[in-house]
Write an enzyme that holds these catalytic residues in place. Structure first.
Site, PDB file in Angstrom:
ATOM      1  N   ASN A   9       0.877  -1.171   0.000  1.00  0.00           N
ATOM      2  CA  ASN A   9       0.000   0.000   0.000  1.00  0.00           C
ATOM      3  C   ASN A   9       0.914   1.221   0.000  1.00  0.00           C
ATOM      4  O   ASN A   9       1.446   1.603   1.038  1.00  0.00           O
ATOM      5  CB  ASN A   9      -0.887  -0.041   1.250  1.00  0.00           C
ATOM      6  CG  ASN A   9      -1.838   1.138   1.320  1.00  0.00           C
ATOM      7  OD1 ASN A   9      -1.756   2.071   0.508  1.00  0.00           O
ATOM      8  ND2 ASN A   9      -2.724   1.124   2.290  1.00  0.00           N
ATOM      9  N   ARG A  97      -2.649  -1.986  -3.401  1.00  0.00           N
ATOM     10  CA  ARG A  97      -3.826  -1.147  -3.230  1.00  0.00           C
ATOM     11  C   ARG A  97      -3.728   0.011  -4.220  1.00  0.00           C
ATOM     12  O   ARG A  97      -2.693   0.684  -4.285  1.00  0.00           O
ATOM     13  CB  ARG A  97      -3.861  -0.596  -1.811  1.00  0.00           C
ATOM     14  CG  ARG A  97      -4.991   0.372  -1.646  1.00  0.00           C
ATOM     15  CD  ARG A  97      -4.867   1.165  -0.398  1.00  0.00           C
ATOM     16  NE  ARG A  97      -6.026   2.034  -0.271  1.00  0.00           N
ATOM     17  CZ  ARG A  97      -6.028   3.166   0.409  1.00  0.00           C
ATOM     18  NH1 ARG A  97      -4.937   3.557   1.031  1.00  0.00           N
ATOM     19  NH2 ARG A  97      -7.095   3.897   0.467  1.00  0.00           N
ATOM     20  N   HIS A 186     -13.073   3.334   0.134  1.00  0.00           N
ATOM     21  CA  HIS A 186     -13.089   2.337   1.229  1.00  0.00           C
ATOM     22  C   HIS A 186     -13.725   1.017   0.781  1.00  0.00           C
ATOM     23  O   HIS A 186     -14.179   0.224   1.614  1.00  0.00           O
ATOM     24  CB  HIS A 186     -13.860   2.846   2.469  1.00  0.00           C
ATOM     25  CG  HIS A 186     -13.186   3.970   3.203  1.00  0.00           C
ATOM     26  ND1 HIS A 186     -13.879   5.057   3.710  1.00  0.00           N
ATOM     27  CD2 HIS A 186     -11.890   4.177   3.527  1.00  0.00           C
ATOM     28  CE1 HIS A 186     -13.036   5.879   4.307  1.00  0.00           C
ATOM     29  NE2 HIS A 186     -11.814   5.373   4.206  1.00  0.00           N
ATOM     30  N   LEU A 215     -14.938   4.363   9.692  1.00  0.00           N
ATOM     31  CA  LEU A 215     -14.607   5.622  10.367  1.00  0.00           C
ATOM     32  C   LEU A 215     -13.148   5.606  10.817  1.00  0.00           C
ATOM     33  O   LEU A 215     -12.813   5.088  11.889  1.00  0.00           O
ATOM     34  CB  LEU A 215     -15.524   5.816  11.584  1.00  0.00           C
ATOM     35  CG  LEU A 215     -17.021   5.604  11.320  1.00  0.00           C
ATOM     36  CD1 LEU A 215     -17.803   5.654  12.623  1.00  0.00           C
ATOM     37  CD2 LEU A 215     -17.536   6.660  10.333  1.00  0.00           C
ATOM     38  N   ARG A 247     -10.981  16.660   7.026  1.00  0.00           N
ATOM     39  CA  ARG A 247     -11.803  17.017   5.851  1.00  0.00           C
ATOM     40  C   ARG A 247     -13.207  17.421   6.286  1.00  0.00           C
ATOM     41  O   ARG A 247     -13.775  16.835   7.204  1.00  0.00           O
ATOM     42  CB  ARG A 247     -11.905  15.820   4.900  1.00  0.00           C
ATOM     43  CG  ARG A 247     -10.630  15.537   4.159  1.00  0.00           C
ATOM     44  CD  ARG A 247     -10.744  14.275   3.326  1.00  0.00           C
ATOM     45  NE  ARG A 247      -9.712  13.327   3.673  1.00  0.00           N
ATOM     46  CZ  ARG A 247      -9.775  12.027   3.456  1.00  0.00           C
ATOM     47  NH1 ARG A 247     -10.819  11.492   2.863  1.00  0.00           N
ATOM     48  NH2 ARG A 247      -8.782  11.242   3.812  1.00  0.00           N
ATOM     49  N   GLU A 391      -8.100  -4.602   5.323  1.00  0.00           N
ATOM     50  CA  GLU A 391      -8.006  -4.387   3.876  1.00  0.00           C
ATOM     51  C   GLU A 391      -6.851  -5.194   3.281  1.00  0.00           C
ATOM     52  O   GLU A 391      -6.960  -5.712   2.175  1.00  0.00           O
ATOM     53  CB  GLU A 391      -7.824  -2.895   3.593  1.00  0.00           C
ATOM     54  CG  GLU A 391      -9.110  -2.118   3.832  1.00  0.00           C
ATOM     55  CD  GLU A 391      -8.886  -0.721   4.369  1.00  0.00           C
ATOM     56  OE1 GLU A 391      -8.303  -0.595   5.477  1.00  0.00           O
ATOM     57  OE2 GLU A 391      -9.280   0.236   3.703  1.00  0.00           O
TER      58      GLU A 391
HETATM   59  P1  ADP Z   1      -6.688   5.563   8.939  1.00  0.00           P
HETATM   60  O1  ADP Z   1      -7.914   6.109   8.280  1.00  0.00           O
HETATM   61  O2  ADP Z   1      -5.516   6.468   8.831  1.00  0.00           O
HETATM   62  O3  ADP Z   1      -6.412   4.109   8.603  1.00  0.00           O
HETATM   63  P2  ADP Z   1      -7.593   4.548  11.535  1.00  0.00           P
HETATM   64  O4  ADP Z   1      -8.598   3.636  10.927  1.00  0.00           O
HETATM   65  O5  ADP Z   1      -6.466   3.942  12.269  1.00  0.00           O
HETATM   66  O6  ADP Z   1      -7.026   5.615  10.509  1.00  0.00           O
HETATM   67  O7  ADP Z   1      -8.397   5.508  12.543  1.00  0.00           O
HETATM   68  C1  ADP Z   1      -7.778   6.565  13.215  1.00  0.00           C
HETATM   69  C2  ADP Z   1      -8.805   7.187  14.143  1.00  0.00           C
HETATM   70  O8  ADP Z   1      -9.202   6.188  15.111  1.00  0.00           O
HETATM   71  C3  ADP Z   1      -8.233   8.367  14.951  1.00  0.00           C
HETATM   72  O9  ADP Z   1      -9.172   9.427  14.986  1.00  0.00           O
HETATM   73  C4  ADP Z   1      -8.054   7.767  16.325  1.00  0.00           C
HETATM   74  O10 ADP Z   1      -8.148   8.726  17.365  1.00  0.00           O
HETATM   75  C5  ADP Z   1      -9.222   6.807  16.385  1.00  0.00           C
HETATM   76  N1  ADP Z   1      -9.012   5.835  17.467  1.00  0.00           N
HETATM   77  C6  ADP Z   1      -8.096   4.854  17.557  1.00  0.00           C
HETATM   78  N2  ADP Z   1      -8.170   4.237  18.768  1.00  0.00           N
HETATM   79  C7  ADP Z   1      -9.162   4.871  19.460  1.00  0.00           C
HETATM   80  C8  ADP Z   1      -9.733   4.720  20.772  1.00  0.00           C
HETATM   81  N3  ADP Z   1      -9.302   3.780  21.618  1.00  0.00           N
HETATM   82  N4  ADP Z   1     -10.752   5.542  21.116  1.00  0.00           N
HETATM   83  C9  ADP Z   1     -11.209   6.490  20.270  1.00  0.00           C
HETATM   84  N5  ADP Z   1     -10.715   6.687  19.029  1.00  0.00           N
HETATM   85  C10 ADP Z   1      -9.706   5.906  18.620  1.00  0.00           C
END
Ligand code: ADP
Length: 407
Positions: A9, A97, A186, A215, A247, A391
């Site tokens: 990726n 990817r 996604h 999310l 965003r 993924e």
């Molecule tokens: P990406 O889209 O870069 O792959 P991720 O899927 O890892 O990102 O998601 C990142 C988001 O998940 C961040 O906003 C992070 O704060 C949130 N996150 C990760 N662990 C927790 C947690 N324990 N509680 C709340 N939010 C979390």
């Protein structure tokens, strides 16, 4: 010796990889090269088998500076590591990817010269992502010249959307001549979680109707009927839809012209505000990170609380709207770093959706973090399921199939 898939990726300044055994569905080794093309580039390796998202949690990682500091150097370091660990010969195919496949790619494909040319053409739709994905493909094609290379697109899953869902109400010539339409993103994550959810619910995928929300730093939601995307919140680019880390998601397009004249900003300047300075970060004036905002909100920071409320309200609104494309709802599926971990956001969203038949089970919701999956609604409620996405595993399974390896 195992037959493994190397999943790549490649971003503009990072390269994530995972070596996956598609038969046991185990990750053998994974890693991340960061700050490519900048000072301080480094590479991290981590041994599997581990669930994907724990890569982001503190754990046993080994980090070293990356000499050379570019994508080719990262690939060299990965190959050297695979050699050191006697894993190089286990690599039987490489899966990549690719963010944007336009309307051409409706499924995963084996890469050849014509596929490369088409991905290149799609670069104008994703100028930040596709050129980096192509760089990863070309580097891997040089280093693994004898192996099949496969492209898995974020957009292809959404190619099943009907015209009434993917067309914008702008002149049709903009669609015909410039490809202006909703593509959605996604898709690889949605494909993975819907098949897991069908398994969990004991229903054939073809008979399911889900609204799913991925999310993470980017956030989207999709209506999926019988395993096929029928509508989604992201559009021509991943800027449309829900509130995200930095965003804005949906805004009145009139804001773009207004800001241009009020602040004397170019279109690029306005886009920079909407892509990088908005969302949770812009609203809270504190952070784009959900976890940090939760901590700030519980310490009494009102702006952090408001940012999370707007995020949750907008998402709940999108989830409800997406049910129109389904005609019914069997379950709500939540994934991504926020969907998998934030009991706070999940409660804030689901508590707004009682009229759809969703009733949160507070204890189950609180227990569902750090890779735990399962149902977070009461017995009598419509199910809402938290599912850990993967993924890389999906890319490995697709690649194994197209490369003719047993999976
Ligand atoms: P990406 O889209 O870069 O792959 P991720 O899927 O890892 O990102 O998601 C990142 C988001 O998940 C961040 O906003 C992070 O704060 C949130 N996150 C990760 N662990 C927790 C947690 N324990 N509680 C709340 N939010 C979390």
């Amino acid at each position: 010796m195992k037959s493994c898939i190397l999943v790549i990726n490649c971003g503009s300044s990072s390269l994530k990889f995972a070596l996956i055994d598609p038969v046991s569905q185990q990750e053998v080794l994974s890693g991340l090269a960061e700050k490519l093309g900048m000072a301080g580039s480094q590479i991290t390796f981590k041994h599997g088998p581990t669930p994907r998202r724990s890569f982001r949690q503190p754990g046993e990682k080994d980090v070293s500076p990356l000499e050379g500091g570019n994508h080719a150097a990262a690939m060299d370091a990965i190959i050297a590591r695979l050699k050191d660990e006697d894993l190089l010969d286990s690599v039987k195919a490489v899966g990549h990817r690719v963010v944007h496949g336009g309307e051409v790619f409706k499924s995963t494909v084996v890469i050849d010269d014509s596929v490369l040319a088409e991905i290149e053409k799609c670069s104008k739709l994703a100028p930040l992502h596709n050129p980096a994905n192509l760089l990863g493909i070309r580097t891997a094609m040089q280093q693994f010249a004898d192996l099949p290379q496969v492209a898995v697109f974020d957009t292809s899953f959404h190619q099943t959307m009907p015209e009434h869902a993917y067309l914008y109400a702008v002149p049709m010539s903009l669609y015909r001549e410039h490809g202006v339409r909703r593509y959605g993103f996604h898709g690889t994550s949605y494909r993975y979680i819907t098949s897991k959810a069908a398994e969990l619910l004991g229903k054939p995928l073809e008979e399911t109707a889900f609204v799913c929300a991925h999310l993470g730093n980017g956030a989207s939601a999709t209506a999926i009927k019988g395993g096929k995307s029928v509508d989604t919140t992201m559009g021509l680019t991943p800027l449309e839809g829900s509130v995200m880390g930095t965003r804005s998601g949906d805004i009145d397009p009139g804001i773009i012209g207004y800001l241009g004249s009020e602040l004397n900003l170019s279109v690029a300047g306005v886009m920079d505000v909407l892509n990088k300075k908005s969302g949770l970060l812009g609203l809270s004036e504190l952070s784009s990170d959900c976890r940090e905002l939760q901590e700030a909100a519980s310490a009494g920071n009102e702006a952090a609380k408001l940012a999370l409320d707007i995020f949750s309200y907008r998402l709940a609104k999108h989830i409800a709207a997406l049910t129109v494309g389904l005609g019914r709802l069997d379950a709500l599926l939540l994934t991504g770093g926020i969907g998998e971990n934030s009991a706070y956001v999940r409660a804030n969203v689901i508590n707004r959706l009682g009229f759809l038949g969703l009733k949160l089970d507070d204890d189950a919701n609180a227990a569902c973090t750090r890779g735990k999956v399962g149902r977070i609604t009461t017995e009598e409620s419509l199910p809402a399921l938290v599912i850990s996405t993967d993924e890389e595993m999906m890319i490995a399974m697709d690649t194994a199939k197209l490369a003719g390896l047993a999976a």
